[in-house]
Design an enzyme around this catalytic site. Structure first.
Site: not given
Length: 220
Positions: A24, A39, A113-114, A195, A197
């Site tokens: 996000v 990615k 990743a992670g 924050p 959402l």
């Protein structure tokens, strides 16, 4: 033909753990910069499900970026687990030569990743790949209990390899003391806090990023 991307125009987004809001945040950052997003390794995708829920498609839906700015993964693996094991189960070897930074005009946001030490093979972790890329890393950390230890260890691992750290981006409810001590003891810049959402939408995500982060901190 475009020049190869400069590490100064590439930002790597990694996390202290899985499921902490890294994707996000990457979507918000890529959207704010109007960057390309990549990615390189995605696990947990059925081979026949070309349009399944991947991090790239999630970023496409949340960032507002043009579809051509969402770059295809170098590897799409079936099993939803660590890339090294997913690759072994799929009978695939993840080769560093296929993980070279894509050549794109303008900024590039790369999502790992992670966490920092997630293995991509039996011999290498993402940290080793970060060294090859030579680009600054943004460490995404949750604000929940346990974050101080996880974040300081991640910063230590990055610094041990002389990987440039742009700063820490927090995700979650405000925890001022945790955020302050992490940045003070870890010697890292606090970039801001995103924050949680609910509901999450492209408009709310863009507004939250603009309200809580300074875009100049991400400039080359």
């Amino acid at each position: 033909m475009t020049d190869l991307p400069s590490p100064r125009h590439t930002l790597i987004v990694t996390g202290t753990d899985t499921e902490i809001g890294k994707t996000v945040f990457a979507a918000a950052l890529a959207g704010a910069l109007d960057a390309h997003y990549w990615k390189p390794v995605q696990a947990g995708v059925e081979p026949e499900d070309a349009f399944g829920e991947t991090d790239a498609l999630r970023v496409a839906g949340l960032s507002g970026l043009a579809r051509e700015k969402i770059l295809p993964e170098a590897y799409r693996l079936v099993t939803p687990c660590s890339p090294h094991l997913a690759a072994e189960i799929d009978g695939v070897e993840i080769a560093p030569t296929r993980l070279l930074l894509p050549s794109v005009p303008g900024p590039l946001v790369v999502e790992g990743a992670g966490g920092v030490h997630v293995p991509i093979s039996r011999h290498e972790t993402y940290a080793d790949q970060f060294v090859r890329w030579g680009a600054p890393v943004i460490l995404v950390a949750r604000t929940q209990l346990g974050t101080i230890n996880h974040t300081l260890l991640s910063l230590e691992a990055l610094r041990a390899r002389a990987i440039p750290v742009l700063g820490v981006a927090f995700v979650g409810e405000a925890m001022k003391d945790s955020e302050d001590i992490i940045c003070a003891m870890g010697g890292a810049k606090r970039l801001g806090r995103l924050p949680r959402l609910n509901p999450l939408s492209p408009e709310k995500l863009a507004a939250a990023f603009a309200a809580n982060f300074n875009l100049e901190d991400f400039a080359p």
